[in-house]
Design a protein around this motif. Structure first.
Motif, PDB file in Angstrom:
ATOM      1  N   ALA A   1       0.870  -1.184   0.000  1.00  0.00           N
ATOM      2  CA  ALA A   1       0.000   0.000   0.000  1.00  0.00           C
ATOM      3  C   ALA A   1       0.902   1.226   0.000  1.00  0.00           C
ATOM      4  O   ALA A   1       2.134   1.080  -0.039  1.00  0.00           O
ATOM      5  CB  ALA A   1      -0.942  -0.015   1.207  1.00  0.00           C
ATOM      6  N   ARG A   2       0.320   2.442   0.047  1.00  0.00           N
ATOM      7  CA  ARG A   2       1.137   3.643  -0.163  1.00  0.00           C
ATOM      8  C   ARG A   2       1.641   4.295   1.131  1.00  0.00           C
ATOM      9  O   ARG A   2       2.812   4.604   1.268  1.00  0.00           O
ATOM     10  CB  ARG A   2       0.347   4.689  -0.946  1.00  0.00           C
ATOM     11  CG  ARG A   2      -0.025   4.256  -2.340  1.00  0.00           C
ATOM     12  CD  ARG A   2      -1.054   5.190  -2.929  1.00  0.00           C
ATOM     13  NE  ARG A   2      -2.233   5.298  -2.059  1.00  0.00           N
ATOM     14  CZ  ARG A   2      -3.282   6.051  -2.285  1.00  0.00           C
ATOM     15  NH1 ARG A   2      -3.323   6.796  -3.358  1.00  0.00           N
ATOM     16  NH2 ARG A   2      -4.313   6.069  -1.457  1.00  0.00           N
TER      17      ARG A   2
ATOM     18  N   VAL B   1      -0.912   1.262  -6.809  1.00  0.00           N
ATOM     19  CA  VAL B   1      -1.423   0.430  -7.908  1.00  0.00           C
ATOM     20  C   VAL B   1      -1.695   1.241  -9.174  1.00  0.00           C
ATOM     21  O   VAL B   1      -1.760   0.691 -10.272  1.00  0.00           O
ATOM     22  CB  VAL B   1      -2.699  -0.366  -7.522  1.00  0.00           C
ATOM     23  CG1 VAL B   1      -2.400  -1.456  -6.523  1.00  0.00           C
ATOM     24  CG2 VAL B   1      -3.817   0.554  -7.064  1.00  0.00           C
TER      25      VAL B   1
ATOM     26  N   SER C   1     -14.835  -6.658  -4.465  1.00  0.00           N
ATOM     27  CA  SER C   1     -15.830  -5.725  -4.973  1.00  0.00           C
ATOM     28  C   SER C   1     -16.906  -5.441  -3.914  1.00  0.00           C
ATOM     29  O   SER C   1     -16.764  -5.843  -2.753  1.00  0.00           O
ATOM     30  CB  SER C   1     -16.448  -6.276  -6.261  1.00  0.00           C
ATOM     31  OG  SER C   1     -17.243  -5.292  -6.859  1.00  0.00           O
ATOM     32  N   THR C   2     -17.937  -4.746  -4.337  1.00  0.00           N
ATOM     33  CA  THR C   2     -18.913  -4.219  -3.391  1.00  0.00           C
ATOM     34  C   THR C   2     -20.332  -4.366  -3.938  1.00  0.00           C
ATOM     35  O   THR C   2     -20.510  -4.435  -5.166  1.00  0.00           O
ATOM     36  CB  THR C   2     -18.631  -2.720  -3.145  1.00  0.00           C
ATOM     37  OG1 THR C   2     -19.780  -2.088  -2.603  1.00  0.00           O
ATOM     38  CG2 THR C   2     -18.289  -1.989  -4.441  1.00  0.00           C
TER      39      THR C   2
ATOM     40  N   GLY D   1     -21.105  -6.716   1.173  1.00  0.00           N
ATOM     41  CA  GLY D   1     -21.934  -5.657   1.723  1.00  0.00           C
ATOM     42  C   GLY D   1     -21.038  -4.826   2.641  1.00  0.00           C
ATOM     43  O   GLY D   1     -19.807  -4.876   2.530  1.00  0.00           O
TER      44      GLY D   1
ATOM     45  N   VAL E   1     -18.776  -3.943   5.559  1.00  0.00           N
ATOM     46  CA  VAL E   1     -18.000  -4.673   6.556  1.00  0.00           C
ATOM     47  C   VAL E   1     -18.036  -3.839   7.841  1.00  0.00           C
ATOM     48  O   VAL E   1     -17.567  -2.697   7.862  1.00  0.00           O
ATOM     49  CB  VAL E   1     -16.545  -4.878   6.084  1.00  0.00           C
ATOM     50  CG1 VAL E   1     -15.773  -5.674   7.120  1.00  0.00           C
ATOM     51  CG2 VAL E   1     -16.511  -5.575   4.727  1.00  0.00           C
TER      52      VAL E   1
HETATM   53  N1  LIG Z   1     -15.133  -1.971   4.099  1.00  0.00           N
HETATM   54  C1  LIG Z   1     -16.245  -2.227   3.462  1.00  0.00           C
HETATM   55  O1  LIG Z   1     -17.359  -2.098   3.982  1.00  0.00           O
HETATM   56  C2  LIG Z   1     -16.173  -2.721   2.047  1.00  0.00           C
HETATM   57  C3  LIG Z   1     -17.357  -3.110   1.412  1.00  0.00           C
HETATM   58  C4  LIG Z   1     -17.291  -3.547   0.093  1.00  0.00           C
HETATM   59  C5  LIG Z   1     -16.065  -3.628  -0.553  1.00  0.00           C
HETATM   60  N2  LIG Z   1     -14.941  -3.228   0.088  1.00  0.00           N
HETATM   61  C6  LIG Z   1     -13.677  -3.281  -0.637  1.00  0.00           C
HETATM   62  O2  LIG Z   1     -12.749  -3.996   0.163  1.00  0.00           O
HETATM   63  C7  LIG Z   1     -11.447  -3.496  -0.059  1.00  0.00           C
HETATM   64  C8  LIG Z   1     -10.765  -3.181   1.263  1.00  0.00           C
HETATM   65  O3  LIG Z   1     -11.550  -2.223   1.967  1.00  0.00           O
HETATM   66  P1  LIG Z   1     -11.137  -1.706   3.408  1.00  0.00           P
HETATM   67  O4  LIG Z   1     -12.381  -1.534   4.189  1.00  0.00           O
HETATM   68  O5  LIG Z   1     -10.041  -2.538   3.943  1.00  0.00           O
HETATM   69  O6  LIG Z   1     -10.601  -0.257   3.010  1.00  0.00           O
HETATM   70  P2  LIG Z   1      -9.413   0.592   3.669  1.00  0.00           P
HETATM   71  O7  LIG Z   1      -9.261   0.281   5.112  1.00  0.00           O
HETATM   72  O8  LIG Z   1      -9.680   1.998   3.253  1.00  0.00           O
HETATM   73  O9  LIG Z   1      -8.142   0.050   2.922  1.00  0.00           O
HETATM   74  C9  LIG Z   1      -7.842   0.399   1.598  1.00  0.00           C
HETATM   75  C10 LIG Z   1      -6.415  -0.002   1.334  1.00  0.00           C
HETATM   76  O10 LIG Z   1      -6.091   0.332  -0.030  1.00  0.00           O
HETATM   77  C11 LIG Z   1      -4.857   1.052  -0.023  1.00  0.00           C
HETATM   78  N3  LIG Z   1      -4.821   1.891  -1.221  1.00  0.00           N
HETATM   79  C12 LIG Z   1      -5.649   2.902  -1.562  1.00  0.00           C
HETATM   80  N4  LIG Z   1      -5.257   3.429  -2.722  1.00  0.00           N
HETATM   81  C13 LIG Z   1      -4.144   2.740  -3.122  1.00  0.00           C
HETATM   82  C14 LIG Z   1      -3.266   2.820  -4.223  1.00  0.00           C
HETATM   83  N5  LIG Z   1      -3.420   3.759  -5.176  1.00  0.00           N
HETATM   84  N6  LIG Z   1      -2.248   1.939  -4.315  1.00  0.00           N
HETATM   85  C15 LIG Z   1      -2.065   0.996  -3.360  1.00  0.00           C
HETATM   86  N7  LIG Z   1      -2.856   0.881  -2.284  1.00  0.00           N
HETATM   87  C16 LIG Z   1      -3.874   1.748  -2.173  1.00  0.00           C
HETATM   88  C17 LIG Z   1      -4.878   1.823   1.293  1.00  0.00           C
HETATM   89  O11 LIG Z   1      -3.600   2.250   1.727  1.00  0.00           O
HETATM   90  P3  LIG Z   1      -2.914   3.606   1.198  1.00  0.00           P
HETATM   91  O12 LIG Z   1      -4.018   4.625   1.054  1.00  0.00           O
HETATM   92  O13 LIG Z   1      -1.891   3.935   2.215  1.00  0.00           O
HETATM   93  O14 LIG Z   1      -2.300   3.246  -0.120  1.00  0.00           O
HETATM   94  C18 LIG Z   1      -5.395   0.715   2.205  1.00  0.00           C
HETATM   95  O15 LIG Z   1      -4.356  -0.176   2.502  1.00  0.00           O
HETATM   96  C19 LIG Z   1     -11.594  -2.302  -1.008  1.00  0.00           C
HETATM   97  O16 LIG Z   1     -11.338  -2.735  -2.313  1.00  0.00           O
HETATM   98  C20 LIG Z   1     -13.037  -1.921  -0.860  1.00  0.00           C
HETATM   99  O17 LIG Z   1     -13.547  -1.295  -2.014  1.00  0.00           O
HETATM  100  C21 LIG Z   1     -14.959  -2.791   1.381  1.00  0.00           C
END
Ligand SMILES: NC(=O)c1ccc[n+]([C@@H]2O[C@H](COP(=O)([O-])OP(=O)(O)OC[C@H]3O[C@@H](n4cnc5c(N)ncnc54)[C@H](OP(=O)(O)O)[C@@H]3O)[C@@H](O)[C@H]2O)c1
Length: 317
Positions: free
Chosen positions: A31-32, A53, A117-118, A157, A159
């Motif tokens: 990640a970044r 990415v 995905s979502t 859905g 999380v």
């Molecule tokens: N949480 C939910 O309710 C939910 C529901 C449906 C789907 N999802 C999907 O599940 C996945 C994980 O979600 P999460 O809740 O864990 O989100 P999160 O806590 O916001 O984590 C997102 C991660 O992506 C990294 N990231 C963002 N932009 C990036 C880039 N350009 N290059 C590399 N890394 C990048 C962030 O770190 P940095 O910003 O430091 O790079 C972080 O590690 C996502 O794809 C999200 O769309 C989540």
């Protein structure tokens, strides 16, 4: 022991996926943000590599160095209203970033890629974030079968307690003023735990031959926002009030849209009802009904109390 690379590995899901996978694989996160990366390394015990990415050469460098056999692509920009205001950043990360991960995975001969995905990607799509994830789903599924790299997606859905989601926001509001503002008391949402979210990825990996080229979803319960808030206030005091809506919100969510029904089959994995969605291959025995948060089985009071009463340890603060 095969190597798993988790993009977005410092995030809420990525960190927990790392912990679940580290016993049976060599796990590397990417990640970044350096501060978050450092904290994630501390939390998971897995190495974390800086990688954006959206930058294909960075993806190429990291894949070349780590040589993953499996990639879980969790990196994303996921805030609906932010993506409405700043669509270019969302497209750069979620579409171009996914494209880069897919291209390089094929180039480097990665065996399997799972994209996260979502429900916001299910038709009818209402916002930019959902559109970007719908494109990722289509892209990954279409690429499967073209080379030795297998692709699949899983669809979530909400999380519970994930970064920037309603529960931590409400907790902060409640602690600071005793009042929780909600943009949609009559909205309904699917909720599931981070353990179930991790389990869905593991199911996809364990059943890759069944789900490749497809999107895997699972049965999930939903709740009306007002019902969660009423229970929150009843057990903790204070009050909630409606506030102005945000761009891109929809009233109800769909894990399986009606337009997808002819292309979707039901499967049971680990005793749980799952849905395997194909975009272009009509199913001989398609599922009969879509899955909307408006009509899904509702979380019971006890289940809601369990979810709102179990915030994860804020290990990255
Ligand atoms: N949480 C939910 O309710 C939910 C529901 C449906 C789907 N999802 C999907 O599940 C996945 C994980 O979600 P999460 O809740 O864990 O989100 P999160 O806590 O916001 O984590 C997102 C991660 O992506 C990294 N990231 C963002 N932009 C990036 C880039 N350009 N290059 C590399 N890394 C990048 C962030 O770190 P940095 O910003 O430091 O790079 C972080 O590690 C996502 O794809 C999200 O769309 C989540």
């Amino acid at each position: 022991m095969s190597t798993v690379l988790i993009t977005g590995g410092s995030g809420f899901l990525g960190r927990r996926l790392a912990v679940a996978l580290r016993g049976r694989h060599r796990v590397v996160l990417a990640a970044r943000n350096h501060k978050l990366n450092h904290a994630a390394e501390h939390f998971t015990g897995c190495p974390v590599i800086p990688m954006d990415v959206a930058h294909i050469e960075a993806v190429r460098d990291v894949f070349g160095e780590i040589r993953p056999e499996i990639v879980v692509h969790a990196a994303a920009t996921k805030f609906v209203d932010l993506a409405e205001r700043q669509p270019l950043e969302c497209i750069d990360v979620n579409v171009v970033g996914s494209e880069n991960v897919a291209r390089v995975a094929i180039e480097k001969g990665v065996a399997a890629v799972v994209g996260i995905s979502t429900d916001k990607a299910a038709p009818p799509v209402r916002n930019t974030y959902g559109l970007t994830k719908a494109l990722m789903e289509r892209m990954f599924c279409a690429l499967d079968g073209k080379t030795a790299t297998r692709f699949a997606c899983v669809r979530y859905g909400n999380v519970a307690w994930s970064t920037g989601s309603v529960l931590p926001i409400w907790k902060r509001m409640h602690e600071s003023t005793g009042v929780i503002g909600t943009t949609g008391p009559d909205m309904t949402r699917f909720f599931f735990t981070v353990d179930s979210a991790v389990a869905l990825v593991l199911t996809a990996l364990d059943h890759m031959e069944d789900v490749r080229g497809r999107v895997l979803g699972r049965e999930m319960k939903s709740a009306r926002i007002r019902d969660i808030l009423d229970l929150w206030i009843k057990t903790r005091g204070g009050r909630w009030e409606p506030i102005a809506g945000r761009p891109g919100e929809r009233t109800d969510e769909y894990l399986l849209g009606d337009a997808e029904l002819p292309f979707t089959v039901e499967r049971r994995f680990d005793g749980i009802r799952h849905f395997v969605i194909s975009f272009n291959q009509r199913a001989a025995e398609p599922v009969a009904a879509g899955l909307s948060s408006a009509t899904a089985v509702r979380l019971s009071e006890a289940e809601i109390l369990d979810i709102i009463g179990s915030p994860p340890v804020e290990e990255l603060k």
